[in-house]
Design a protein around this motif. Sequence first.
Motif, PDB file in Angstrom:
ATOM      1  N   UNK A 151       1.031  -1.098  -0.185  1.00 42.93           N
ATOM      2  CA  UNK A 151      -0.245  -0.319   0.176  1.00 42.93           C
ATOM      3  C   UNK A 151       1.443   1.097   0.167  1.00 42.93           C
TER       4      UNK A 151
ATOM      5  N   UNK B 261       2.305   1.808  -3.039  1.00 45.10           N
ATOM      6  CA  UNK B 261       1.054   1.849  -4.392  1.00 45.10           C
ATOM      7  C   UNK B 261       0.877   3.516  -4.552  1.00 45.10           C
ATOM      8  N   UNK B 262       0.736   3.752  -2.843  1.00 40.86           N
ATOM      9  CA  UNK B 262       0.455   5.053  -2.204  1.00 40.86           C
ATOM     10  C   UNK B 262       1.663   6.485  -2.770  1.00 40.86           C
TER      11      UNK B 262
ATOM     12  N   UNK C 212       3.639   5.563  -5.584  1.00 43.47           N
ATOM     13  CA  UNK C 212       3.564   5.575  -7.148  1.00 43.47           C
ATOM     14  C   UNK C 212       2.334   6.412  -7.580  1.00 43.47           C
ATOM     15  N   UNK C 213       1.026   6.577  -7.039  1.00 45.56           N
ATOM     16  CA  UNK C 213      -0.378   7.497  -7.212  1.00 45.56           C
ATOM     17  C   UNK C 213       0.307   8.877  -6.864  1.00 45.56           C
TER      18      UNK C 213
ATOM     19  N   UNK D  43       3.022   9.969 -10.130  1.00 43.85           N
ATOM     20  CA  UNK D  43       1.678  10.327 -11.160  1.00 43.85           C
ATOM     21  C   UNK D  43       1.249  11.198 -10.891  1.00 43.85           C
ATOM     22  N   UNK D  44       0.208  11.568 -10.221  1.00 42.42           N
ATOM     23  CA  UNK D  44      -0.052  12.361  -9.748  1.00 42.42           C
ATOM     24  C   UNK D  44       0.702  13.880  -9.749  1.00 42.42           C
TER      25      UNK D  44
ATOM     26  N   UNK E 246       2.859  14.191 -11.359  1.00 44.19           N
ATOM     27  CA  UNK E 246       4.115  14.398 -12.936  1.00 44.19           C
ATOM     28  C   UNK E 246       5.703  13.983 -12.718  1.00 44.19           C
TER      29      UNK E 246
ATOM     30  N   UNK F 137       7.608  10.972 -13.382  1.00 43.68           N
ATOM     31  CA  UNK F 137       7.719  10.192 -13.822  1.00 43.68           C
ATOM     32  C   UNK F 137       7.398  10.791 -15.799  1.00 43.68           C
TER      33      UNK F 137
ATOM     34  N   UNK G 146       7.751   9.056 -19.833  1.00 41.53           N
ATOM     35  CA  UNK G 146       6.928   8.489 -19.952  1.00 41.53           C
ATOM     36  C   UNK G 146       6.982   7.092 -20.376  1.00 41.53           C
TER      37      UNK G 146
ATOM     38  N   UNK H  36       6.825   5.717 -16.160  1.00 40.65           N
ATOM     39  CA  UNK H  36       5.368   5.371 -16.306  1.00 40.65           C
ATOM     40  C   UNK H  36       5.531   4.421 -16.982  1.00 40.65           C
TER      41      UNK H  36
ATOM     42  N   UNK I   1       3.617   1.926 -13.377  1.00 41.92           N
ATOM     43  CA  UNK I   1       2.089   0.824 -13.475  1.00 41.92           C
ATOM     44  C   UNK I   1       2.132  -0.735 -13.876  1.00 41.92           C
TER      45      UNK I   1
ATOM     46  N   UNK J  29       2.291  -1.260 -10.162  1.00 42.81           N
ATOM     47  CA  UNK J  29       1.767  -1.110  -9.980  1.00 42.81           C
ATOM     48  C   UNK J  29       0.441  -2.380  -9.518  1.00 42.81           C
TER      49      UNK J  29
ATOM     50  N   UNK K 111      -1.274  -4.726  -7.012  1.00 40.44           N
ATOM     51  CA  UNK K 111      -2.440  -4.251  -6.657  1.00 40.44           C
ATOM     52  C   UNK K 111      -3.049  -5.516  -7.327  1.00 40.44           C
TER      53      UNK K 111
ATOM     54  N   UNK L 130      -2.623  -7.657  -3.887  1.00 37.94           N
ATOM     55  CA  UNK L 130      -3.553  -7.181  -2.483  1.00 37.94           C
ATOM     56  C   UNK L 130      -4.381  -7.410  -2.465  1.00 37.94           C
TER      57      UNK L 130
END
Lengths: 416, 70
Positions: free
Chosen positions: B13, B16-17, B19-20, B23-24, B26, B28, B30, B33, B37, B40, B44, B47
């Motif tokens: 988790x 993942x947090x 990575x999120x 990404x949000x 910016x 990474x 492409x 990214x 992904x 991730x 996921x 989990x």
Amino acid sequence: MKENCPSQIFTLSELNLMVRDTIRATMMDTYWITAEIGELKENSFSHHCYLELIEKRPDTNQMTAKARAVIWANKYPFIKYLFESRTGETFAAGIKILIRVSVDFHELYGFSLSIEEIEPSYTIGEMHLRKSQIIAQLQEEGIFSMNKELNLPLLPVRIAVISSPSAAGYGDFMSHLDSSPWNSLFAVKLFAATMQGEKTEASIIQALESIHKNIELFDAIVIIRGGGATSDLNSFDSYDLAANCAQFPLPILTGIGHERDDSIVDLVAHTRLKTPTAVADFLINRVTESAQRLNYLSQTITSAVTDKINETQKELQFLSANIIRASSAIISKQNNHIIRTEISLKSAITREFDSLSFRLKELDQFFRMASPSYILQKGYALVLKEGKVIESSKLLDREQTVELRFSDGSKKATIQ
Amino acid sequence: MGKKNELNFEEAIGSLEEIASNIENNRYGIDELLQKVKEAVQLINACKKKLNSTNDEVKKILANLEDNGE
């Protein structure tokens, strides 16, 4: 040495009666006193309650006073009920009480106090005082919030339960977990302990020790007590048990099920809940929240990636549009040049062609007019001798035959 | 806790947090990214698998503990 020669001798009973009379004559009817219950016994036939009241030095715990006491059966149920309902504690040994007593001395049974009335608020105050002393001690030793500082796993599913196997609360806890959507995820192990009475403290500490031997198998400890009387929580206010719980390396959740103030074990526990069912709900919610958090993260990442891809695609489109725009500008410039060149080339060619064809016409006319047939048509004739054109009259003699060629044929002629 | 090669839900988790948020915000390029992904998606799935597991092995171990415990 007069004292050695008794002038008056009493029997024991006479002496005891004198004591009794003195007491009765000099003492007031009743006194309010504070004391600790050292021992307590209910007579199952008479229903009288016999106690031993004691007093200890607070610093050394050494006993400084002791007296027998009784609560007569006509008062005992009322006093017990009043005390227990007000304090939430069992009327039992180890408790400090404020009581109104009458002093009596019986020639056979000796000194004894008869308890007439009890004031529970004193005990409540005493309990608060004792509790706050224990809390202060735990804080001073730096262990009070140790268990609270532990991280409860996001998936607390391997649970060590400390409870009495027969307790209703344990059953409630288990059936609640079983009916949850995560029932197959939970793995519960019961560490049986006595949850009421004097043995509670030692029994729970022993269960904690058993768990400690296999600590890596568990995510959390649950201490639950079920459904029974609200009283008898003294054990959960003990320093030893609280210190053990506070320092235990796994998070402890309590559901000791009582209405009054939190016990010290509740206070030092990682999470304090009211009932075993509430503990089960808490665990279920924790797993549900973790699952939701996973879903949320999954969605966040998906949409963030989609955004990022869209954004990149837009960038690419913008770039390619730019390239197309820039290159088409270059191309159209080149095109114009080509078209212009083509036009000028065409007109140059046309001009050249026109002048050529004019010259051709001139030439044609010239050649046509210069040709022998054209001249013959105009009325001229050619003179030929033996197939050769005669260009001078001197070449011809008399009587010679020549050929006269016209545009439409030949005739023979003789020169004269 | 548990087996060493087993997925740690907490850590997963946490990753993942991270990575999120990266990404949000910016952080990474492409190429990175795509790599993240992939990572991730694996986390996921692991989990989700853990959430839907029956924990039978743990239950077995705990049941055996009872035999030794008393």
